[in-house]
Scaffold this motif. Structure first.
Motif, short mmCIF file in Angstrom:
data_model
loop_
_atom_site.label_atom_id
_atom_site.label_comp_id
_atom_site.label_asym_id
_atom_site.label_seq_id
_atom_site.Cartn_x
_atom_site.Cartn_y
_atom_site.Cartn_z
N UNK A 102 136.97 -71.97 79.78
CA UNK A 102 135.66 -72.19 79.78
C UNK A 102 135.03 -73.52 80.25
N UNK A 103 133.81 -73.36 80.55
CA UNK A 103 133.17 -74.82 80.52
C UNK A 103 133.29 -75.58 79.40
N UNK A 104 133.57 -76.77 79.57
CA UNK A 104 133.78 -77.88 78.37
C UNK A 104 132.39 -78.66 78.41
N UNK A 137 128.10 -65.18 79.89
CA UNK A 137 128.06 -65.13 78.75
C UNK A 137 129.31 -65.96 78.31
N UNK A 138 129.12 -66.99 77.23
CA UNK A 138 130.31 -67.77 77.03
C UNK A 138 131.19 -66.93 76.15
N UNK A 139 132.63 -67.35 75.81
CA UNK A 139 133.57 -66.75 75.01
C UNK A 139 133.15 -66.78 73.34
N UNK A 140 133.17 -65.91 72.86
CA UNK A 140 133.03 -65.92 71.33
C UNK A 140 133.56 -67.07 70.77
N UNK A 141 132.78 -67.70 69.90
CA UNK A 141 133.11 -68.94 69.28
C UNK A 141 132.69 -70.28 69.97
N UNK A 142 131.90 -70.05 71.23
CA UNK A 142 131.42 -71.29 71.96
C UNK A 142 130.27 -71.52 70.98
N UNK A 143 129.64 -72.96 71.24
CA UNK A 143 128.48 -73.41 70.64
C UNK A 143 127.40 -72.72 70.91
N UNK A 144 127.22 -72.14 72.21
CA UNK A 144 125.95 -71.43 72.64
C UNK A 144 126.72 -69.96 73.24
N UNK A 146 125.18 -68.22 75.53
CA UNK A 146 124.90 -67.98 77.00
C UNK A 146 125.13 -69.49 77.51
N UNK A 147 125.49 -69.40 78.81
CA UNK A 147 125.56 -70.57 79.69
C UNK A 147 124.26 -71.27 79.83
N UNK A 148 123.12 -70.61 80.02
CA UNK A 148 121.97 -71.25 80.26
C UNK A 148 121.62 -71.95 79.10
N UNK A 149 121.94 -71.68 77.97
CA UNK A 149 121.76 -72.53 76.63
C UNK A 149 122.68 -73.72 76.70
N UNK A 150 123.70 -73.81 77.39
CA UNK A 150 124.53 -75.07 77.80
C UNK A 150 123.81 -75.80 78.55
N UNK A 151 123.14 -75.36 79.51
CA UNK A 151 122.32 -76.07 80.51
C UNK A 151 121.04 -76.91 79.89
N UNK A 152 120.61 -76.20 78.99
CA UNK A 152 119.43 -76.63 78.21
C UNK A 152 120.01 -77.96 77.53
N UNK A 153 121.10 -78.06 76.72
CA UNK A 153 121.61 -79.01 76.09
C UNK A 153 121.92 -80.09 76.94
N UNK A 154 122.48 -79.97 78.28
CA UNK A 154 122.53 -80.97 79.15
C UNK A 154 121.31 -81.55 79.54
N UNK A 155 120.33 -80.67 79.94
CA UNK A 155 119.20 -81.26 80.35
C UNK A 155 118.37 -82.11 79.20
N UNK A 184 123.10 -51.13 85.01
CA UNK A 184 122.53 -52.01 83.80
C UNK A 184 123.09 -53.20 84.07
N UNK A 185 122.26 -54.16 84.11
CA UNK A 185 122.91 -55.73 84.28
C UNK A 185 122.64 -56.24 82.78
N UNK A 186 123.77 -56.72 82.34
CA UNK A 186 123.76 -57.08 80.70
C UNK A 186 123.59 -58.66 80.48
N UNK A 187 123.91 -59.42 81.50
CA UNK A 187 123.82 -60.80 81.43
C UNK A 187 122.49 -61.21 82.21
N UNK A 188 121.79 -61.69 81.29
CA UNK A 188 120.33 -62.16 81.92
C UNK A 188 119.99 -63.58 81.43
N UNK A 189 118.72 -64.07 82.23
CA UNK A 189 118.29 -65.46 82.00
C UNK A 189 116.98 -65.29 81.64
N UNK A 190 116.24 -65.82 80.62
CA UNK A 190 114.87 -65.98 80.47
C UNK A 190 114.23 -66.43 81.55
N UNK A 191 113.13 -65.72 81.85
CA UNK A 191 112.47 -66.23 83.03
C UNK A 191 111.77 -67.69 82.90
#
Length: 265
Positions: A102-104, A137-144, A146-155, A184-191
């Motif tokens: 996964x992304x570090x 979607x990140x692997x179970x046990x990741x800090x967030x 979803x990946x978009x939440x990783x992005x929010x922390x970087x920003x 059905x697309x299960x992985x989504x990003x908030x608008x």
């Protein structure tokens, strides 16, 4: 005769609380990184290719950047563009009977801290991290989760981020897309994440060209491409998704224009 009343100096003095709040908001905006999204109607239109091509141009201009994670899906043209770009090592996450890569996020934050300001001081460009597939979607046990939440922390840490996403991953269009493609697309990003992005680059090719790329094995391996052409990658689906992507981008541009007019009024 018109009577006049002396003006109290306190009435002319700015509200200190309002001034402080404004300064704090400006400082927060100055510290926050910028998000650029490479946006398309579906897989295979060239979003990651466009992002990596832009990365080479940015690096040639002296930008401090790193590839946090890129999904090439075996596409030779995309893999070739990784050559010459610094890559962040992936993090190994044990999950059930296997290990996921996964992304570090912590390594990316450390990269941002090490390159903050750069040689040009506070006015220099922010460090840049490229992180493919915003809806992942990140692997179970990741800090967030979803990946978009990783992005929010970087920003929030003042790091610029470039990412990619397809129109079917927008939360508000999830049901619409499901009705079009029957999946059905299960992985989504908030608008809100999409609308708050500092820049959206539309990567667009015609459905006919995309189907040719699929047939030539430039999108998926042959067996997977054949399944895709019978299901998701039908021309009617691609036409509808392309219209959705262009319309949603146009809505975002209209909103940006309204915001600009309000600020200048």
């Amino acid at each position: 005769m018109t009577s006049t009343h002396p003006v109290d100096a306190d009435d002319l003095r700015p509200d200190p609380d309002a001034l402080l709040a404004r300064v704090q908001q400006q400082e927060a905006q100055a510290r926050r990184g910028r998000l650029k999204i490479f946006f398309g109607a579906s897989a295979g239109v060239g979003k990651t290719y466009a992002m990596l091509s832009a990365a080479h141009a940015a690096r040639a201009q002296g930008s401090s950047l790193v590839v946090g994670l890129v999904e090439t899906h075996g596409r030779a043209e995309t893999e070739a563009l990784l050559a010459g770009l610094p890559l962040l090592a992936l993090k190994e996450v044990p999950y059930r009977d296997r290990v996921l890569k996964e992304f570090d996020l912590d390594a990316a934050l450390a990269f941002g801290a090490a390159h903050a300001g750069g040689a040009g001081g506070a006015e220099a460009e922010a460090p840049l991290v490229m992180l493919d597939e915003l809806a992942h979607s990140n692997a179970p046990g990741s800090r967030h989760p979803k990946r978009w939440q990783d992005v929010e922390e970087l920003l929030a840490a003042g790091i610029d981020v470039w990412s990619t996403m397809n129109v079917q991953h927008l939360e508000s269009l999830n049901d619409v897309v499901g009705g079009i493609v029957g999946i059905t697309v299960r992985e989504t990003v908030p608008d809100q994440v999409f609308d708050d992005a500092d820049e959206v680059i539309v990567v667009d090719i015609s459905p006919d060209e995309l189907l040719r790329r699929l047939k030539d094995g430039k999108v998926y391996m042959l067996e997977q491409a054949e399944r895709a052409s019978r299901n998701f990658f039908r021309q009617g689906n691609l036409l509808a998704l392309r219209e959705l992507a262009l319309r949603r981008t146009a809505d975002r541009v209209d909103e940006d224009m309204r915001d600009y007019r309000r600020e200048r009024s």
